[in-house]
Design an enzyme around this catalytic site. Structure first.
Site, short mmCIF file in Angstrom:
data_model
loop_
_atom_site.label_atom_id
_atom_site.label_comp_id
_atom_site.label_asym_id
_atom_site.label_seq_id
_atom_site.Cartn_x
_atom_site.Cartn_y
_atom_site.Cartn_z
N ILE A 86 0.52 -0.92 -0.09
CA ILE A 86 0.32 0.18 -0.30
C ILE A 86 0.65 1.31 -0.56
O ILE A 86 0.13 2.31 0.04
CB ILE A 86 -1.07 -0.23 1.70
CG1 ILE A 86 -0.25 -0.85 2.16
CG2 ILE A 86 -1.81 -0.77 1.37
CD1 ILE A 86 -1.10 0.38 3.69
N LYS A 146 5.25 2.83 0.12
CA LYS A 146 6.25 3.66 0.94
C LYS A 146 7.25 4.52 0.33
O LYS A 146 6.24 6.21 0.59
CB LYS A 146 7.31 2.76 -0.71
CG LYS A 146 7.65 3.58 -2.12
CD LYS A 146 8.05 3.33 -3.93
CE LYS A 146 7.79 4.35 -4.63
NZ LYS A 146 8.58 3.99 -6.13
N GLY A 147 8.00 4.72 1.35
CA GLY A 147 8.70 6.14 2.32
C GLY A 147 10.10 5.67 2.00
O GLY A 147 10.67 5.01 0.92
N SER A 148 10.96 7.18 2.78
CA SER A 148 12.08 7.12 2.19
C SER A 148 12.76 5.87 2.99
O SER A 148 14.11 6.02 2.32
CB SER A 148 12.45 8.56 2.84
OG SER A 148 12.25 8.20 4.29
N LYS A 201 8.85 0.51 2.77
CA LYS A 201 8.23 -0.28 1.43
C LYS A 201 6.79 -0.17 3.47
O LYS A 201 6.97 -1.24 4.32
CB LYS A 201 8.22 -1.33 0.85
CG LYS A 201 9.39 -0.27 -0.56
CD LYS A 201 8.90 -1.51 -1.43
CE LYS A 201 10.04 -1.23 -2.68
NZ LYS A 201 9.96 -1.85 -3.90
N LYS A 213 5.86 -2.14 8.40
CA LYS A 213 6.49 -1.25 7.34
C LYS A 213 7.63 -2.49 7.17
O LYS A 213 8.63 -2.87 7.92
CB LYS A 213 6.88 -0.13 7.71
CG LYS A 213 7.63 0.65 7.48
CD LYS A 213 8.34 1.76 8.19
CE LYS A 213 9.21 2.37 7.66
NZ LYS A 213 9.03 3.69 8.72
N ASP A 226 9.19 16.52 11.12
CA ASP A 226 8.58 16.17 9.84
C ASP A 226 6.97 16.38 9.71
O ASP A 226 6.32 15.37 9.17
CB ASP A 226 9.68 15.00 9.49
CG ASP A 226 8.90 14.84 7.70
OD1 ASP A 226 9.13 16.41 7.87
OD2 ASP A 226 9.21 13.90 7.49
#
EC number: 2.7.11.1
Length: 414
Positions: free
Chosen positions: A29, A31-33, A36, A52, A146
């Site tokens: 669903i 993905k980030g820095s 996934k 994650k 953030d």
């Protein structure tokens, strides 16, 4: 003649550490820095979560292991209605895993891209819910650093939850943070000033500035300052000095006054605590106990009939990913059988050492196990805390508080 075939859930040993085999992988669903994300179901309880996963070798090569460990260490001590809470963390030879609350309402960035119109009433409630979360983080000395639409997820009823603690930091007492961290368009002036050696550091007010930028963007569809990732810092500081924020004439005076207080350039004068924001006249009618209990319904409720994320994530996982999650079990078994044979390809010495250090110092966590321990030894726990942080710090059996402190502090190539 058809027998009644009931599929009983598997039973796992309570003393066994949670691992990859305890979950059924359903779909990718996001993905980030740092990795996934996929939807999973725990096989014994049938509960759904988001998982994650971060490839160890890539994290080492990109010098990201410390950030992953920091995120795990911070999240294991937190539990709050408006956070994405950590349930389990574990590892295997390839990956580090974090299993967290599943929120299928999508993030606010996705809904902005879908041209959702957020009303003042909805944004007002978001601000209150996020203020409770920020106050909670402040109580545990945490600056998120953030806060932005991408890191705010909605549950099925439309309530907001803060996620992604991989650049969060902990400050104690009068300490101040001094590193450049965050996403430029949402970063407070004092963060840029520190970078230019013009400031004494920064603290919790930076998250409240980011909240103000986010609220403005939700209402208007764009941010108050034309700042992008490539905008030079001296240009950004000059922008803060000479440009005025323009507020829509259609917004009520109370909302404009609240946004002005959040977007005050001087952190000492900025609204930056729950007490501050509860004193704002626009929020005088807010029932804060009802907000905390999620008894007030947001004006925007995500579509329950669809998955509120980009569908290409699933295609990428199935087609483009060189080590797809659904083939992990066979792949690891093959690797294990090959290790030690003449066909095995040894990794370079430094990378192998880093991987071994990550394996030894990884932070294992099991909230389910901690809750059982709390039930068995409740007289030892701090029952005054609404969150689980203080209680959890007294129960070390369910988690490992190591931080990667002495090795692998530089990137290594394979």
């Amino acid at each position: 003649m058809g027998g009644n075939h009931s599929h009983k859930p598997p039973v796992f040993d309570e003393n066994e550490e949670v691992n990859f085999d305890h979950f059924q992988i359903l779909r990718a669903i996001g993905k980030g820095s740092f990795g996934k994300v996929c939807i999973v179901q725990k096989r014994d309880t049938k509960k759904m979560y988001a998982m994650k996963y971060m490839n160890k070798q890539k994290c080492i090569e990109r010098d990201e292991v410390r950030n992953v460990f920091r995120e795990l260490q911070i999240m294991q001590g937190l539990e709050h209605p408006f956070l994405v809470n950590l349930w389990y963390s574990f590892q295997d030879e390839e990956d580090m895993f974090m299993v967290v609350d599943l929120l299928l309402g999508g993030d606010l960035r996705y809904h902005l891209q879908q041209n959702v119109h957020f009303t003042e009433g909805t944004v007002k409630l978001y601000i209150c819910e996020l203020a409770l979360a920020l106050e909670y983080l402040q109580r545990y000395h945490i600056i998120h650093r953030d806060i932005k639409p991408d890191n705010i997820l909605l549950d099925e009823h439309g309530h907001v939850h803060i996620t992604d603690f991989n650049i969060a930091t902990v400050v104690k007492g009068a300490e101040r943070a001094s590193s450049m961290a965050g996403t430029k368009p949402y970063m407070a002036p004092e963060v840029f000033q520190v970078y230019m050696d013009r400031g004494p550091g920064y603290s919790y007010p930076v998250d409240w500035w980011s909240l103000g930028i986010t609220a403005y963007e939700l209402l208007r569809g764009w941010r108050p300052y034309e700042i992008h990732s490539v905008t030079p810092i001296d240009e950004i500081l000059n922008m803060f000095k000479v440009e005025r924020v323009h507020y829509s004439s259609t917004w009520c005076k109370g909302m404009v006054a609240l946004l002005r207080k959040l977007l005050t350039k001087d952190p000492e004068s900025r609204v930056s605590s729950l007490h501050d924001i509860q004193s704002v006249p626009y929020l005088a009618d807010m029932n804060w106990d009802a907000v905390f209990k999620k008894a007030l319904m947001p004006g925007f409720v995500p579509n329950k009939g669809r998955l509120n994320c980009d569908p290409t994530f699933e295609l990428e996982e199935m087609i483009l990913e060189s080590k797809p999650l659904h083939k992990k079990k066979k792949r690891l078994a093959k690797n294990r059988s090959r290790d030690g044979t003449k066909d095995s390809c040894p990794l370079n010495g430094h990378l192998q050492h880093c991987l071994e250090t990550v394996r030894e110092e990884f932070i294992i966590f099991n909230r389910e196990k901690l809750r059982r321990q709390q039930g068995q030894g409740s007289q030892l726990l701090d029952t005054d805390s609404r969150g689980g942080g203080q209680a959890q710090s007294k129960l070390q059996d369910g988690c490992n508080n190591n931080l990667l402190t002495h090795t692998c502090t530089r990137g290594c190539s394979s």
